[in-house]
Design an enzyme around this catalytic site. Structure first.
Site, PDB file in Angstrom:
ATOM      1  N   HIS A 185      -8.886  -1.996   1.585  1.00 22.75           N
ATOM      2  CA  HIS A 185      -8.532  -3.272   2.230  1.00 22.75           C
ATOM      3  C   HIS A 185      -7.404  -3.051   3.231  1.00 22.75           C
ATOM      4  O   HIS A 185      -7.407  -3.597   4.332  1.00 22.75           O
ATOM      5  CB  HIS A 185      -8.028  -4.277   1.191  1.00 22.75           C
ATOM      6  N   HIS A 245      -8.579  -1.682   6.436  1.00 21.06           N
ATOM      7  CA  HIS A 245      -9.255  -2.724   7.212  1.00 21.06           C
ATOM      8  C   HIS A 245      -8.214  -3.562   7.971  1.00 21.06           C
ATOM      9  O   HIS A 245      -8.434  -3.965   9.112  1.00 21.06           O
ATOM     10  CB  HIS A 245     -10.058  -3.602   6.239  1.00 21.06           C
ATOM     11  N   HIS A 255      -9.372   1.549  -3.852  1.00 21.82           N
ATOM     12  CA  HIS A 255      -9.974   0.261  -3.502  1.00 21.82           C
ATOM     13  C   HIS A 255      -9.024  -0.583  -2.653  1.00 21.82           C
ATOM     14  O   HIS A 255      -9.360  -0.990  -1.540  1.00 21.82           O
ATOM     15  CB  HIS A 255     -10.348  -0.501  -4.784  1.00 21.82           C
ATOM     16  N   GLU A 256      -7.839  -0.829  -3.183  1.00 19.18           N
ATOM     17  CA  GLU A 256      -6.902  -1.701  -2.464  1.00 19.18           C
ATOM     18  C   GLU A 256      -6.482  -1.069  -1.139  1.00 19.18           C
ATOM     19  O   GLU A 256      -6.241  -1.766  -0.159  1.00 19.18           O
ATOM     20  CB  GLU A 256      -5.682  -2.025  -3.329  1.00 19.18           C
TER      21      GLU A 256
HETATM   22 ZN   LIG Z   1     -11.004  -5.906  -3.295  1.00 15.86          ZN
END
Ligand SMILES: [Zn+2]
Length: 721
Positions: free
Chosen positions: A509, A512, A505-506
């Protein structure tokens, strides 16, 4: 420009930026923030930065940006896109430098001095931001350019920057009269002070809330390694015996294993009441006041509620749209949770009938929140014969990182990673990697800091130390932080599958941020609305269970053997297990957030406990055994981390990411072609165009709720209602 920082994702970015209210502040070359860092890629010199360096650098940074903004506002030349909008983008580099480094340390490795600095600086920073966005002369220039935009023939990214800049001024209150501007500044300053107080109290409350016992028998059910970790945790806080530090959520991971019901109840109650003890760390009066101030702010800015104002520039656009979306999920979620509760109750009741089978279960009671995880784990074992302790040996953290998280990114985007030991870090546990494009060119610097510490804020997050911008000639320097339970000295670093998912998940980011390819810093990378920002991260979670990726990292830490196919199948089958609980607790928190922020200003301050109960009841979410994921009094996302009226964003983004993963599955899955297309059309684009349009063009249509219900295994429950 330093003022507009949306780069911090999840629990980061508590520090908004602002100017030094006319204070004279000169910074000498002895201060490590004096000039851009000379380390590679402007990585902060954490080895040189001392606590005493932050405050003068923040003050100087605000003063410097104020001066630059004044020069732009007072420019006698006719306003142009270059001399106003682009000029603003170039301001605030010193402030950005010090704020981003301090945010990293304050979040992951804080101390009383830094906490004090944050406390003192928070209202000044808020005032600084106001000074820019409520500067009438500056707004007049921006508005002039905005009104002439049709004639300017700007390229699309510049056009977007103009639009976003103009909207930010209006959103911040630039159109208010002078009296109302002054009122807004007061409200902003008080909100910022309260938000900071909330964070400080909650950190102390969470630390003090650890469950401590001298009796090892109370921890029955935990593994020897976990008991050793509990003993180590007690030692570091100067206690005898054993300590189970609190995680930021309502449910605590240890509840799954603790077989002594009294211990479970005590740990749960420590969690549930952590910030409601009537002492200095009680947050209730702080949040009641904050909700009221926010309602007044919404009204002053021309909206019925704070949420109305806050969602104006989000994908959802109105609170009604976000609420309608959430309400539609409630029946499927609670119906499934009710079925799960029945299964759990059956296990409890069978134990009561046959006490010989499982003495620890006792039986003869109704399931309570502190029982849920423990018995759910037994249902999981009975149904899937899956035990978390069986799978952990296959999730050694470095293997997960390099052969899982990095590997998936390599397969999709061709990027490679090399560990660096020459860049200073904020804490000994932190690791640093340089990231390269497929052609070998430099892409980014990535730090990771995964282990829980008492001086680290709860949860997991990503943020930037240097944000990508072609205008400023910068490439991304960013980091991931998490709170995984650290193994005791000499024990292998095995993590849970939930931790594995958090890493993916992290890192989503981080991708991105890494792939950002913008001219302007304000539009770069993760500088997107809250209900879009969780899309790349939640999308990246899907690869954790992708067969090719999973087979590549899930290997036994001692033998290197792949996880047996049977066990893999069980993990997959059990992936939608307990999803009724998970979605219900998320919805409860998200609806609670929205109700706090749709309060009209005409109502008095609310008593948090009563308000919370009524708010949940109103949405059919007052389920005794399924409390909200965060209670109002420790809901850090909404009181201290920019997610006010924005927690629904996780669910909204889930709709986007499940639809996106379905697209990948329909187009060949884990391929460079799919990855490169996604990078080109979405991940590299930041906020450079309307996000609804960007998403729909990439997907080839609008996202629907179906893939989300399917992914959570709730299609049946959804259809039943
Ligand atoms: Zn998040």
């Amino acid at each position: 420009m330093g003022v507009v920082r949306m780069a911090s994702v999840v629990l980061a970015g508590a520090v908004a930026l602002g100017v030094a209210n006319g204070q004279e502040s000169k910074l000498g070359p002895e201060n490590p923030f004096y000039k851009a860092s000379t380390l590679p890629f402007q990585a902060p010199a954490f080895d040189r930065i001392k606590d005493a360096d932050y405050e003068p650098a923040l003050l100087a940074g605000m003063a410097e940006q104020s001066e630059a903004i004044r020069t732009i506002a007072d420019n006698p030349a006719v306003p142009t896109f270059e001399n106003t909008i682009v000029a603003m983008e170039r301001t605030g580099d010193l402030l950005d430098r010090v704020d981003s480094a301090m945010s990293a340390v304050a979040g992951a490795y804080t101390n009383p001095t830094i906490e004090k600095i944050q406390q003192v600086m928070a209202p000044k920073m808020a005032a600084h931001e106001d000074e820019i966005y409520l500067n009438g002369k500056l707004f007049h220039r921006v508005e002039t350019i905005w009104n002439e935009r049709a004639l300017l023939k700007l390229d699309p990214e510049s056009e977007r920057l103009l639009e976003i800049t103009y909207q930010r001024f209006v959103h911040a209150g630039a159109r208010l009269n002078e009296a109302d501007k002054a009122k807004l500044k007061e409200l902003n300053a008080e909100e910022s002070t309260l938000s900071n107080a909330f964070s400080r109290k909650l950190l102390a409350a969470t630390k003090a809330g650890a469950y401590v016992t001298a009796d090892e028998a109370a921890l029955a059910g935990m593994s020897p390694a976990q008991i050793a970790a509990a003993a180590a945790a007690a030692k570091t806080r100067g206690s005898q015996g054993y300590a189970l530090p609190l995680q930021n959520t309502t449910q605590q991971p240890a509840l799954e294993q603790l077989s002594v019901r009294k211990t479970r109840q005590a740990l749960f109650e420590q969690s549930w009441t952590r910030a409601e003890k009537g002492d200095d760390n009680d947050t209730r009066s702080t949040i009641a006041r904050m909700a009221h101030i926010r309602a007044e702010k919404g009204k002053l800015l021309g909206f019925d509620t704070y949420a109305g104002w806050k969602l104006e520039n989000q994908m959802a656009k109105t609170p009604e749209a976000a609420i309608k979306f959430m309400d539609a999920l409630v029946p499927a979620a609670t119906a499934r949770a009710a079925r799960e509760q029945k299964d759990i109750q059956a296990v409890i009741d069978s134990a009561a009938k046959d006490p010989g089978t499982a003495a620890a279960q006792q039986g003869g009671f109704q399931v309570q929140p502190w029982d849920w995880e423990f018995y759910a784990e037994q249902v999981r074992k009975a149904r899937y014969d899956l035990d978390e302790r069986q799978v952990r040996p296959y999730f050694e953290i470095d293997n997960v990182l390099q052969n899982g998280v990095f590997y998936a990114a390599n397969r999709l985007y061709g990027i490679t990673f090399k560990e660096r030991h020459d860049l200073p870090v904020w804490a000994p546990d932190v690791r640093v990697f340089e990231v390269f494009n497929a052609d070998g060119s430099h892409l980014a610097i990535f730090y990771c800091d995964y282990w829980k510490r008492d001086n680290k804020r709860g949860g997991a997050w990503m943020s930037s130390l240097v944000r990508q911008s072609k205008l400023l000639g910068t490439s991304p320097v960013l980091y991931n932080v998490a709170n995984f339970t650290k193994p005791a000295e000499g024990q292998p670093a095995l993590i849970t599958f939930a931790d594995v998912t958090t890493m993916f998940h992290e890192f989503g980011h981080a991708l991105h941020g890494m792939f950002a390819d913008s001219e302007y810093p304000s539009l770069s990378g993760t500088s997107v609305p809250r209900d879009f920002v969780e899309f790349p991260s939640q999308f990246n979670e899907h690869w954790a269970l992708n067969p090719e990726v999973f087979a590549h990292y899930a290997k036994h830490f001692q033998t290197g053997a792949p996880m047996p196919a049977q066990l893999v199948a069980k993990i997959k089958q059990s992936a939608d297990f307990n999803q009724g609980y998970a979605l219900t607790e998320l919805l409860a928190a998200a609806e609670l957030d929205m109700q706090w922020h749709t309060l009209p200003a005409s109502l008095p301050e609310q008593a948090p406990d009563d308000f919370e109960k009524a708010a949940l009841a109103k949405k059919n979410l007052l389920v005794e055994a399924v409390p909200p994921r965060y209670r109002s009094s420790y809901f850090s996302h909404i009181w201290a981390s920019g997610y006010a009226a924005g927690y629904y964003a996780y669910l909204w983004s889930e709709m986007l990411d499940d639809a996106a993963y379905q697209w990948f599955e329909e187009h060949g899955g884990l391929t460079r072609a799919n990855g490169d297309r996604f990078r080109a059309m979405v991940l590299s684009r930041g906020n450079s165009e309307d996000l609804n349009a960007m998403y729909d063009r990439w997907l080839g249509g609008e996202p629907k709720i179906g893939p989300m219900l399917k992914q959570r295994g709730l299609v049946q429950d959804g259809a039943a209602k």
